[in-house]
Design a protein around this motif. Structure first.
Motif, PDB file in Angstrom:
ATOM      1  N   PHE A 418    -105.947 110.816 -14.926  1.00 52.96           N
ATOM      2  CA  PHE A 418    -105.602 111.747 -16.000  1.00 52.96           C
ATOM      3  C   PHE A 418    -106.795 112.557 -16.494  1.00 52.96           C
ATOM      4  O   PHE A 418    -106.618 113.443 -17.333  1.00 52.96           O
ATOM      5  CB  PHE A 418    -104.957 110.981 -17.156  1.00 52.96           C
ATOM      6  CG  PHE A 418    -103.651 110.353 -16.783  1.00 52.96           C
ATOM      7  CD1 PHE A 418    -102.504 111.115 -16.668  1.00 52.96           C
ATOM      8  CD2 PHE A 418    -103.576 109.008 -16.509  1.00 52.96           C
ATOM      9  CE1 PHE A 418    -101.301 110.537 -16.303  1.00 52.96           C
ATOM     10  CE2 PHE A 418    -102.376 108.414 -16.148  1.00 52.96           C
ATOM     11  CZ  PHE A 418    -101.231 109.187 -16.036  1.00 52.96           C
ATOM     12  N   SER A 419    -107.983 112.264 -15.999  1.00 50.86           N
ATOM     13  CA  SER A 419    -109.124 113.097 -16.359  1.00 50.86           C
ATOM     14  C   SER A 419    -108.925 114.529 -15.881  1.00 50.86           C
ATOM     15  O   SER A 419    -109.447 115.465 -16.487  1.00 50.86           O
ATOM     16  CB  SER A 419    -110.412 112.530 -15.751  1.00 50.86           C
ATOM     17  OG  SER A 419    -110.801 111.330 -16.381  1.00 50.86           O
ATOM     18  N   VAL A 420    -108.167 114.700 -14.800  1.00 47.72           N
ATOM     19  CA  VAL A 420    -108.000 116.048 -14.229  1.00 47.72           C
ATOM     20  C   VAL A 420    -107.240 116.974 -15.175  1.00 47.72           C
ATOM     21  O   VAL A 420    -107.764 118.025 -15.572  1.00 47.72           O
ATOM     22  CB  VAL A 420    -107.325 115.977 -12.846  1.00 47.72           C
ATOM     23  CG1 VAL A 420    -106.969 117.382 -12.357  1.00 47.72           C
ATOM     24  CG2 VAL A 420    -108.244 115.287 -11.843  1.00 47.72           C
ATOM     25  N   PRO A 421    -106.001 116.673 -15.581  1.00 43.76           N
ATOM     26  CA  PRO A 421    -105.305 117.604 -16.486  1.00 43.76           C
ATOM     27  C   PRO A 421    -105.964 117.690 -17.858  1.00 43.76           C
ATOM     28  O   PRO A 421    -105.893 118.747 -18.502  1.00 43.76           O
ATOM     29  CB  PRO A 421    -103.892 117.018 -16.582  1.00 43.76           C
ATOM     30  CG  PRO A 421    -104.034 115.592 -16.184  1.00 43.76           C
ATOM     31  CD  PRO A 421    -105.140 115.545 -15.188  1.00 43.76           C
ATOM     32  N   TYR A 422    -106.623 116.615 -18.294  1.00 39.75           N
ATOM     33  CA  TYR A 422    -107.317 116.647 -19.589  1.00 39.75           C
ATOM     34  C   TYR A 422    -108.484 117.619 -19.539  1.00 39.75           C
ATOM     35  O   TYR A 422    -108.603 118.511 -20.400  1.00 39.75           O
ATOM     36  CB  TYR A 422    -107.791 115.239 -19.940  1.00 39.75           C
ATOM     37  CG  TYR A 422    -108.869 115.193 -21.006  1.00 39.75           C
ATOM     38  CD1 TYR A 422    -108.594 115.548 -22.320  1.00 39.75           C
ATOM     39  CD2 TYR A 422    -110.164 114.775 -20.690  1.00 39.75           C
ATOM     40  CE1 TYR A 422    -109.593 115.492 -23.293  1.00 39.75           C
ATOM     41  CE2 TYR A 422    -111.153 114.708 -21.656  1.00 39.75           C
ATOM     42  CZ  TYR A 422    -110.867 115.073 -22.954  1.00 39.75           C
ATOM     43  OH  TYR A 422    -111.848 115.026 -23.916  1.00 39.75           O
ATOM     44  N   LEU A 423    -109.346 117.503 -18.533  1.00 37.15           N
ATOM     45  CA  LEU A 423    -110.515 118.378 -18.444  1.00 37.15           C
ATOM     46  C   LEU A 423    -110.122 119.804 -18.077  1.00 37.15           C
ATOM     47  O   LEU A 423    -110.781 120.759 -18.496  1.00 37.15           O
ATOM     48  CB  LEU A 423    -111.507 117.815 -17.425  1.00 37.15           C
ATOM     49  CG  LEU A 423    -112.161 116.483 -17.809  1.00 37.15           C
ATOM     50  CD1 LEU A 423    -112.990 115.939 -16.653  1.00 37.15           C
ATOM     51  CD2 LEU A 423    -113.026 116.640 -19.057  1.00 37.15           C
TER      52      LEU A 423
END
Length: 514
Positions: A418-423
């Motif tokens: 979930f780091s991808v859509p958050y960042l």
């Protein structure tokens, strides 16, 4: 406190270094998920009604506070967590001071932070260890400066409010509220508290807990999220998520943690516990710590998951006893009336210090990146688990999304990265962003049909510009095919990819562009 100047100097030297090290520790998958949910809430997606999650909201609010203060960065949560840990450390030291251990105040202040920072990215910052810090604050508020329960009513109000905050993170920690009520009853029966004072304290504890709970319920009702909250955090966990395995298997992780990673901590803590037992006049604080330990163990066995980080709350409690070991050893050294007594006390103190320094140093060494200065200056994570995306892989996908999509485009992230859509700061097509939960959906869940219907609708009405799926759930070829044992939700997503193009692929994920 002659140790005060030295303790302050050491603390001022250590904390910036530990903070820099902690900021390079990547978030766990759970923390990355909470990062995204908190960011999504700031975009207008209400918790539960607008973005689904099976956990209670307290931890998400902590992540949201971090984003409000520091912005969207991979290290945002570590920064807010480090700040909270500092507060908890001071509170824990104050607890020891109120229990009568003056030297232990400074020992805990210096011992706990490095052990917290090096506890591992799956344990440091997780709900259990954070919630236990707040419960320790509730216990500290419960105690007066004389180590008893004769406090002003406002202190009990604060204790109740802190317990509510803990329950909003880890509901199974509600046990400690009952323990404090039991303590007040016992003190009344022993004649330590009058009936009117004990009754008032119970009322204040209850009001402190119930008042913010009532506010939270009112807010949930006002945004129409109570039913969603009930389905996701109550029904789902009862109907889908229980573990049908014997609890007897849960003892082994406890032993492995205590005699493995925490061996020297456990040893010094055991010594401190024994020394506390023989210290007259400090039994109530000791009982409170035992109550905190019981709270952790009850929570651990009730959940029946066997995750080691569910035991993380034991770390600050063990450190309290470690601090007591040093406090008593120094006290015995100062009070020794013979040369033999001084040799024994001094030798014990030296051995304890050697264990603490060597053990803490080894943990710091194992956490250090190859080049700490460069890592801090670049502010990039220093480690990744074998089954997670590397920082370079995350950066590649985030850059692609930022370059090839508009800010109001939707992205579908399937899996745990979930780091991808958050960042990338892109909202999810699905309200059910915790997709591992969708993989275990069964018709036994009362919301099964409604959730699958919502997924099918959102895939069309909120068509994602980019879809990210684990490599393991798709087979090669065009169009991609779901594996034979794929869940219904996974199969729905893979079927939706018929018109998409695979643009990035590695051993962990495949990125599809519309």
């Amino acid at each position: 406190m002659r140790l005060a100047p030295l303790g302050v100097i050491l603390w001022l030297v250590m904390m910036p270094l530990l903070c820099g090290l902690y900021l390079t520790v990547p978030v766990s998958p759970d923390q990355a998920l909470f990062d995204y949910i908190a960011w999504s809430h700031l975009q207008g997606d209400y918790y539960y009604a607008g973005v689904a999650e099976q956990n209670w909201p307290g931890k998400m609010l902590m992540h949201e506070l971090g984003i409000r203060i520091f912005g969207v960065h991979f290290w945002t949560f570590r920064a807010i967590d480090f700040a909270l840990m500092q507060v908890v450390t001071v509170v824990g030291a104050l607890f020891l001071y109120r229990a009568g251990f003056r030297t232990a105040f400074w020992v805990f202040l210096l011992v706990y932070p490095p052990l917290y920072v090096t506890a591992g990215y799956w344990m440091a910052g997780q709900r259990d260890i954070v919630a236990m810090g707040l419960l320790l604050a509730a216990a500290t508020s419960f105690l007066s400066t004389d180590g008893d329960a004769n406090r002003k009513p406002a202190a009990y109000l604060l204790s109740g409010a802190l317990i509510f905050l803990v329950v909003s993170m880890r509901p199974t920690y509600l046990t400690f509220l009952a323990i404090l009520m039991l303590v007040l009853l016992v003190l009344f029966l022993l004649g330590r508290l009058s009936f009117s004072r004990a009754f008032l304290n119970v009322i204040m504890l209850s009001v402190g807990f119930a008042a913010p709970l009532a506010v939270l319920i009112w807010l949930g009702h006002s945004i129409g999220a109570l039913d969603d909250f009930y389905q996701q955090t109550i029904l789902f966990n009862i109907e889908v998520y229980p573990v049908p395995q014997p609890r007897s298997r849960l003892f082994e992780p406890i032993m492995l943690l205590l005699v493995g990673s925490w061996h020297w901590i456990t040893l010094l803590a055991a010594v401190g516990f024994v020394l506390w037992l023989v210290t007259a006049g400090t039994m109530l604080p000791l009982f409170l710590i035992v109550g905190l330990v019981a709270t952790i163990l009850i929570s651990y066995f009730v959940q029946n998951k066997g995750f080691v980080y569910h035991l993380g709350g034991l770390l600050p409690l063990l450190c309290l006893f470690v601090a007591v070991t040093f406090d008593r050893a120094l006290r015995y050294l100062q009070a020794a009336g013979s040369r033999q007594g001084r040799i024994i006390s001094g030798g014990a103190l030296i051995v304890a210090a050697a264990l603490a320094v060597a053990g803490t140093g080894a943990k710091i060494k194992n956490t250090l990146p190859p080049s700490l200065g460069q890592q801090i200056s670049q502010l990039s994570p220093n480690i990744r688990a074998a089954n997670d995306l590397s920082w370079d892989q995350i950066t590649e996908v985030v850059t692609f999304i930022e370059t090839n999509t508009a800010p109001d485009d939707y992205v579908l992230q399937w899996g745990r990265d979930f780091s991808v859509p958050y960042l990338a700061q892109r909202r999810s097509t699905l309200r059910f962003v915790s997709t591992p939960a969708l993989d275990i959906l069964t018709p036994a869940f009362s919301g099964y049909d409604a959730w699958l219907s919502e997924i099918a609708t959102d895939l069309v009405e909120k068509r994602p510009a980019v879809v990210i799926v684990p490599s393991a759930i798709v087979s090669g070829g065009t169009p991609p095919q779901a594996r034979e044992d794929a869940s219904i939700a996974e199969a729905m997503v893979i079927a939706h990819l018929a018109d998409y193009e695979a643009v990035i692929q590695n051993e962990h994920i495949v990125v599809f562009k519309d």
